[in-house]
Design an enzyme around this catalytic site. Structure first.
Site, PDB file in Angstrom:
ATOM      1  N   GLN A  17       0.805  -1.361   0.098  1.00  0.00           N
ATOM      2  CA  GLN A  17       0.029  -0.033   0.008  1.00  0.00           C
ATOM      3  C   GLN A  17       0.740   1.340   0.093  1.00  0.00           C
ATOM      4  O   GLN A  17       0.458   2.127  -0.656  1.00  0.00           O
ATOM      5  CB  GLN A  17      -0.919  -0.009   1.272  1.00  0.00           C
ATOM      6  CG  GLN A  17      -1.929  -1.112   1.218  1.00  0.00           C
ATOM      7  CD  GLN A  17      -2.747  -1.422  -0.095  1.00  0.00           C
ATOM      8  OE1 GLN A  17      -3.674  -0.116  -0.640  1.00  0.00           O
ATOM      9  NE2 GLN A  17      -2.556  -2.118  -0.886  1.00  0.00           N
ATOM     10  N   HIS A  34       1.785   3.164  -3.291  1.00  0.00           N
ATOM     11  CA  HIS A  34       0.713   3.928  -3.939  1.00  0.00           C
ATOM     12  C   HIS A  34       1.296   5.431  -3.943  1.00  0.00           C
ATOM     13  O   HIS A  34       1.026   6.242  -5.143  1.00  0.00           O
ATOM     14  CB  HIS A  34      -0.783   3.934  -3.343  1.00  0.00           C
ATOM     15  CG  HIS A  34      -1.390   2.708  -3.744  1.00  0.00           C
ATOM     16  ND1 HIS A  34      -2.001   2.722  -5.015  1.00  0.00           N
ATOM     17  CD2 HIS A  34      -1.858   1.526  -3.162  1.00  0.00           C
ATOM     18  CE1 HIS A  34      -2.788   1.483  -4.956  1.00  0.00           C
ATOM     19  NE2 HIS A  34      -2.717   0.868  -3.954  1.00  0.00           N
ATOM     20  N   GLU A  75      -9.024   2.627   5.937  1.00  0.00           N
ATOM     21  CA  GLU A  75      -9.576   2.111   4.380  1.00  0.00           C
ATOM     22  C   GLU A  75      -9.774   0.404   4.332  1.00  0.00           C
ATOM     23  O   GLU A  75     -10.463  -0.010   4.149  1.00  0.00           O
ATOM     24  CB  GLU A  75      -8.754   2.822   3.654  1.00  0.00           C
ATOM     25  CG  GLU A  75      -9.244   2.113   2.075  1.00  0.00           C
ATOM     26  CD  GLU A  75      -8.222   2.917   0.885  1.00  0.00           C
ATOM     27  OE1 GLU A  75      -8.653   2.837  -0.292  1.00  0.00           O
ATOM     28  OE2 GLU A  75      -7.079   3.259   1.377  1.00  0.00           O
ATOM     29  N   HIS A  76      -8.411  -0.033   4.611  1.00  0.00           N
ATOM     30  CA  HIS A  76      -8.037  -1.515   4.560  1.00  0.00           C
ATOM     31  C   HIS A  76      -7.652  -1.909   6.037  1.00  0.00           C
ATOM     32  O   HIS A  76      -6.531  -1.495   6.589  1.00  0.00           O
ATOM     33  CB  HIS A  76      -7.076  -1.916   3.680  1.00  0.00           C
ATOM     34  CG  HIS A  76      -7.175  -1.344   2.273  1.00  0.00           C
ATOM     35  ND1 HIS A  76      -6.611   0.008   1.602  1.00  0.00           N
ATOM     36  CD2 HIS A  76      -8.081  -1.616   1.130  1.00  0.00           C
ATOM     37  CE1 HIS A  76      -6.805   0.028   0.408  1.00  0.00           C
ATOM     38  NE2 HIS A  76      -7.819  -0.759  -0.052  1.00  0.00           N
ATOM     39  N   ASP A 106      -8.018  -5.566  -4.205  1.00  0.00           N
ATOM     40  CA  ASP A 106      -7.710  -4.810  -5.142  1.00  0.00           C
ATOM     41  C   ASP A 106      -7.893  -5.218  -6.575  1.00  0.00           C
ATOM     42  O   ASP A 106      -8.298  -4.327  -7.577  1.00  0.00           O
ATOM     43  CB  ASP A 106      -6.183  -4.237  -5.121  1.00  0.00           C
ATOM     44  CG  ASP A 106      -5.725  -3.129  -3.967  1.00  0.00           C
ATOM     45  OD1 ASP A 106      -6.790  -2.830  -3.572  1.00  0.00           O
ATOM     46  OD2 ASP A 106      -4.609  -3.066  -3.703  1.00  0.00           O
ATOM     47  N   HIS A 123     -53.234  21.378   6.089  1.00  0.00           N
ATOM     48  CA  HIS A 123     -52.813  20.002   5.896  1.00  0.00           C
ATOM     49  C   HIS A 123     -53.991  19.097   6.325  1.00  0.00           C
ATOM     50  O   HIS A 123     -54.250  18.252   5.528  1.00  0.00           O
ATOM     51  CB  HIS A 123     -51.564  19.628   6.823  1.00  0.00           C
ATOM     52  CG  HIS A 123     -50.263  19.962   6.477  1.00  0.00           C
ATOM     53  ND1 HIS A 123     -49.982  21.207   6.172  1.00  0.00           N
ATOM     54  CD2 HIS A 123     -49.258  19.384   6.204  1.00  0.00           C
ATOM     55  CE1 HIS A 123     -48.725  21.400   6.008  1.00  0.00           C
ATOM     56  NE2 HIS A 123     -48.228  20.138   5.755  1.00  0.00           N
TER      57      HIS A 123
END
Length: 445
Positions: free
Chosen positions: A262, A265, A331-332, A365, A424
């Protein structure tokens, strides 16, 4: 990677978050810049997009809307092995996404009174596929397939023009689009692409979309925030994050490999290990040093792992590890635990949970069938990853006949008067007058 020792401390969730800070300043700066870029595209359209392409992508005079022949050429020339892998990913993601579309449900409130709960797809979606430090044909699959499964009729795809390909979108991305039948593709990148999809660009024949989805850097994530309220968006998927919770018997080299996977990235990627084993922490430190020095993107990996957003965190016990993970909301999340499957349900805040030593994030992924477009920056506490539901709107259809309305007539009027909204109540009473009953053919009760 630095080691942070939290043992012996009783920390609140805020205290745990402070131990491994996220790059909030970078996000704040990105939000201001992204908002300017989006507004520039809204105001000046093609002119702004061309200036942005020259500044950020080093590309000029390229086709902003990708011609059909470029898509066909990319599809014909893609590596057969890549094509086969993409086709398999499409099958798996389509299968998992189909389970995310709820069936319509009818609730019979009483005789003649019912509510139908249905899920309507948006008419038009815009998907963004990054193209900076890596190539992401897998993201084409992850964005387009759920939209198609949801029933979206029109899908526009945007991806940055590549200087290495004479201003074209990367051919592998175009090939993936072709495999999915997407022919509306734009060579537009970054925050400007989000602005173009949200506001539309008449000169390009780009109509505004209803929902924008897709991963990207902090500027892309911030641009989504800038267009919120104009269009729907998925979660703000910024710089990637991995948090691994591991016990003493975990394999240090597998953990190191996953942290590095990771970190490659982006320099702002977050890689965090949480463990109650000092011995494992030491083994992982050694393994990370060894593997990171030999990986392809070693400089980028080193920057990410040495940044304040990455760390090995020592905690007292398994309960504290769970509390830390749920506060961080990664996230992961990977669980390298002897009883990973049994305790996975305790980890409630994560974009996606990868259970056991043989379920790396890399699997998600590409080929797990799950979606890899996931919330970052702690948004997993309240937001989900991308799915077919991203492109669906829950909608209630209410149907009462005259007798069913009569059953609640007095109570509607009572509540209307209590709220000082007598019209109403009048609207209900009007349905029980002689004239109304005769004109609708209903018998007066």
């Amino acid at each position: 990677m630095r080691t942070i020792d939290l043992r012996g401390q009783k920390l609140s969730p805020a205290g745990m978050l402070a131990a491994v800070p996220r790059a909030t300043q970078a996000r704040a700066e990105a939000l201001e810049a992204a908002a300017r870029i989006v507004e520039d595209v809204r105001a000046r359209g093609v002119e702004a997009l061309r200036e942005q392409a020259a500044q950020f992508d080093r590309v000029e005079d390229h086709a902003l809307r990708v011609p059909d022949e470029q898509i066909a050429e990319a599809a014909a020339s893609v590596d057969p092995a890549v094509r086969a892998a993409l086709e398999e990913a499409i099958v798996r993601v389509r299968q998992a996404s189909t389970a995310q579309v709820p069936a319509a449900q009818t609730t019979q409130i009483g005789p003649g009174a019912r509510i139908v709960q249905r899920w309507q797809p948006v008419n038009r979606a815009g998907v963004y596929i990054p193209g900076g430090k890596a190539v992401y044909p897998s993201s084409v699959v992850m964005n387009v397939v759920p939209a198609q499964v949801a029933g979206v009729q029109a899908i526009a795809l945007a991806s940055p023009p590549q200087a290495a390909f004479d201003g074209r979108v990367h051919p592998t991305i175009l090939a993936a689009a072709s495999l999915l039948g997407i022919d509306e593709v734009y060579a537009i990148g970054g925050a400007g692409a989000i602005g173009a999809l949200a506001h539309g660009v008449d000169e390009l024949g780009l109509d505004p979309v209803d929902v924008v989805s897709g991963p990207g850097n902090n500027y892309v994530a911030s641009a989504k925030r800038a267009v919120a309220g104009v269009v729907g968006t998925d979660s703000e998927a910024g710089a990637t994050e991995i948090l691994i919770v591991a016990d003493a018997d975990a394999d240090a080299r597998l953990i190191a490999a996953d942290l590095i996977s990771q970190a490659e990235h982006d320099e702002q990627a977050s890689a965090v290990l949480v463990t109650d084993s000092p011995a494992l922490a030491e083994r992982v430190t050694v393994a990370v040093t060894d593997l990171a020095a030999r990986t392809h993107h070693r400089e980028r990996v080193a920057a990410a792992l040495d940044g304040p957003q990455s760390a090995i965190v020592l905690v007292d016990d398994a309960d504290t590890a769970v509390a830390f993970s749920n506060a961080y909301a990664p996230e992961h999340l990977e669980l390298h635990l002897a009883d990973a499957a049994a305790v996975a349900e305790r980890f409630t805040s994560a974009g996606a949970v990868f259970v056991g030593a043989h379920t790396p994030v890399s699997l998600g992924d590409y080929m797990a069938g799950s979606n890899h477009v996931l919330p970052t920056g702690g948004q997993a506490r309240y937001a989900s990853g991308l799915g077919a539901y991203t492109f669906l709107r829950p909608q209630q259809v209410i149907e009462y006949d005259r007798d069913a309305l009569a059953q609640v007539r007095e109570r509607v009027v009572t509540l209307a008067n209590a709220e000082v909204l007598p019209a109403h109540g009048d609207a209900v009473e009007a349905r029980f007058s002689e004239d109304t009953a005769s004109s609708t053919g209903d018998r007066v009760r």
